[in-house]
Design a protein around this motif. Structure first.
Motif, short mmCIF file in Angstrom:
data_model
loop_
_atom_site.label_atom_id
_atom_site.label_comp_id
_atom_site.label_asym_id
_atom_site.label_seq_id
_atom_site.Cartn_x
_atom_site.Cartn_y
_atom_site.Cartn_z
N LEU A 126 -3.57 -4.50 5.22
CA LEU A 126 -4.09 -4.79 3.82
C LEU A 126 -4.31 -6.24 3.56
O LEU A 126 -3.28 -6.91 3.55
CB LEU A 126 -2.93 -4.10 2.73
N ARG B 220 0.87 -1.23 0.23
CA ARG B 220 0.02 0.02 0.14
C ARG B 220 1.07 1.33 0.08
O ARG B 220 1.79 1.23 0.86
CB ARG B 220 -0.93 0.12 1.22
N ASP C 47 -9.02 -3.36 2.31
CA ASP C 47 -7.95 -2.46 2.99
C ASP C 47 -8.80 -2.07 4.17
O ASP C 47 -9.77 -1.49 4.00
CB ASP C 47 -7.40 -1.38 2.20
#
Length: 440
Positions: free
Chosen positions: A137, A63, A95
């Motif tokens: 994530l 991310r 996420d």
């Protein structure tokens, strides 16, 4: 096994087998078929599990966050995923975005070929300043069979601050250099005069102001010469932000305080680029977050830090205290922009003597807001008696606002009356207009 998840496709297969068992009560030969299909389902699930669990690092994901979030703007969050398997995978990306966004259905689906990368982004638009905490994530991957999934988790606990709006500062800078802004068409600032800061004498070209012709230089050179002036620099521009109860009113998810803070950031950037000195303070029961008007390299960052944690309160703002602090803090004539909100003429009259006191020594601009919901009522064609009453009341409030503008103008106080979403453009336009007219 905690990362193993059974997909709905497997359950649909079991439902189909169950239907076959029901038919087996009426047609006994179907029982054998049902047994075989059930066995194949479980074997396929085991093979599917072996395919996706035979690699410890079947995928890698990252991310990519910005350094900080810009409040009230669209902020891109990027995700990069690489498939290390030898076959195409289906990835469901979840996420754990900050709770402030209240997104309970976040899901992005991607199909990634063997050994390939996929790069994509999603948009977050914060509506309040402060800390935003990102969780893990999660990427759930499945093989072409799609019977089971494996969960991969990356990047736990990332904290990101949300600062006053800064994404569009460059855009406002380019517009200010051209002295024009887009707001319902092209609006160009008309230069009504010039300052007295002399720069040079140059040859006259068509379009130059004939009032600037230097007749002495013309007589010596036998051709028309004009005086050229430049904008005065290092002028003090001070922004006062009301954080009392009237600034708590929300429009499109942002409070009037947040709109004022974002406008202060945008205007400060333009002020510093123009060579002037930008400063600010906030007030309610007392004045706080004071930043002296300077034009140093770190001034914009200092203003941004001062604006970062400002919150509204429910107190009645003390304009008397503000007048006293401005009187002793600003010892040189300055352009003072006051971000506040007056809903009625009576509300203005209670504070008018303090505003007049500030305007005696400084060029005061009062910035207050149109109610966008009232504007909708005014321009709506009423179809019932209730809607007619609503329109009349909305027009009464709008008329009060116009009386406020007239009352301020009577005492030489400038005003900016604008919709919250147009605030940035309008206050920068007012600053450029004042600079162009040389009235500071």
């Amino acid at each position: 096994m905690k990362n193993l998840y059974i997909n709905t496709r497997f359950f649909f297969a079991l439902i189909a087998v169950g239907i076959l068992y029901v038919f087996a009560f009426f047609f006994p030969w179907v029982m054998v078929v049902a047994h075989m299909i059930m066995l194949l389902c479980f074997l396929a699930a085991m093979v599917d599990g072996l395919l996706i669990f035979n690699r410890k690092k079947g995928i890698s994901a990252q991310r990519i966050l910005p350094e900080k979030l810009s409040n009230g703007d669209e902020n891109p969050v990027k995700i990069d995923i690489k498939n290390n398997y030898g076959f195409t995978i289906h990835a469901n990306v979840i996420d754990e975005i900050p709770f402030q966004f209240q997104k309970r259905d976040f899901l992005i689906e991607k199909k990634i070929g063997p050994g390939k990368n996929t790069f994509f982004q999603y948009i977050l638009e914060p509506k309040e300043r402060g800390e935003y905490n990102f969780g893990s994530l999660h990427v759930y991957i499945s093989s072409p069979l799609g019977l089971v999934s494996k969960r991969f988790s990356f990047q736990k606990d990332a904290n990101l601050p949300a600062y006053p709006s800064f994404i569009h500062l460059r855009k406002y800078e380019l517009m200010a250099l051209q002295s024009e802004f887009l707001l319902g068409g092209m609006k160009k600032i008309r230069k009504l005069g010039h300052t007295m800061e002399f720069e040079q004498i140059k040859d006259y070209v068509p379009g130059d102001d004939i009032r600037t012709i230097n007749w002495k230089a013309t007589s010596k050179t036998s051709r028309l010469m004009v005086n050229q002036f430049q904008d005065e620099k290092a002028q003090r521009i001070f922004m006062l932000i009301d954080k009392g109860r009237t600034m708590k009113m929300p429009f499109n998810g942002l409070s009037l305080l947040d709109y004022s803070i974002n406008a202060t950031m945008a205007l400060s950037h333009i002020i510093l680029k123009k060579g002037d000195r930008a400063g600010m303070m906030t007030f309610s029961k007392k004045t706080e977050n004071k930043v002296a008007a300077e034009n140093k390299s770190g001034q914009l960052r200092k203003i941004s830090e001062a604006l970062y944690n400002i919150k509204t309160d429910f107190f009645e703002s003390d304009f008397n205290r503000l007048y006293q602090d401005v009187k002793y803090s600003l010892n040189q004539r300055s352009l003072v922009l006051l971000f506040t909100n007056f809903e009625t003429l009576d509300g203005l009259n209670r504070q008018l003597k303090y505003l007049r006191g500030i305007a005696k020594n400084h060029l005061l601009v009062v910035v207050f807001f149109k109610n966008s919901e009232l504007q909708t009522l005014i321009h709506k064609n009423p179809e019932s008696t209730q809607e007619i009453y609503d329109e009349i009341i909305a027009e009464k409030f709008e008329f009060e606002k116009k009386l406020i503008i007239q009352e301020l103008r009577k005492y030489g106080i400038y005003s900016v009356y604008t919709l919250p979403e147009n605030l940035n453009v309008d206050v920068i336009n007012k600053y450029l207009e004042i600079k162009a007219r040389g009235i500071l």
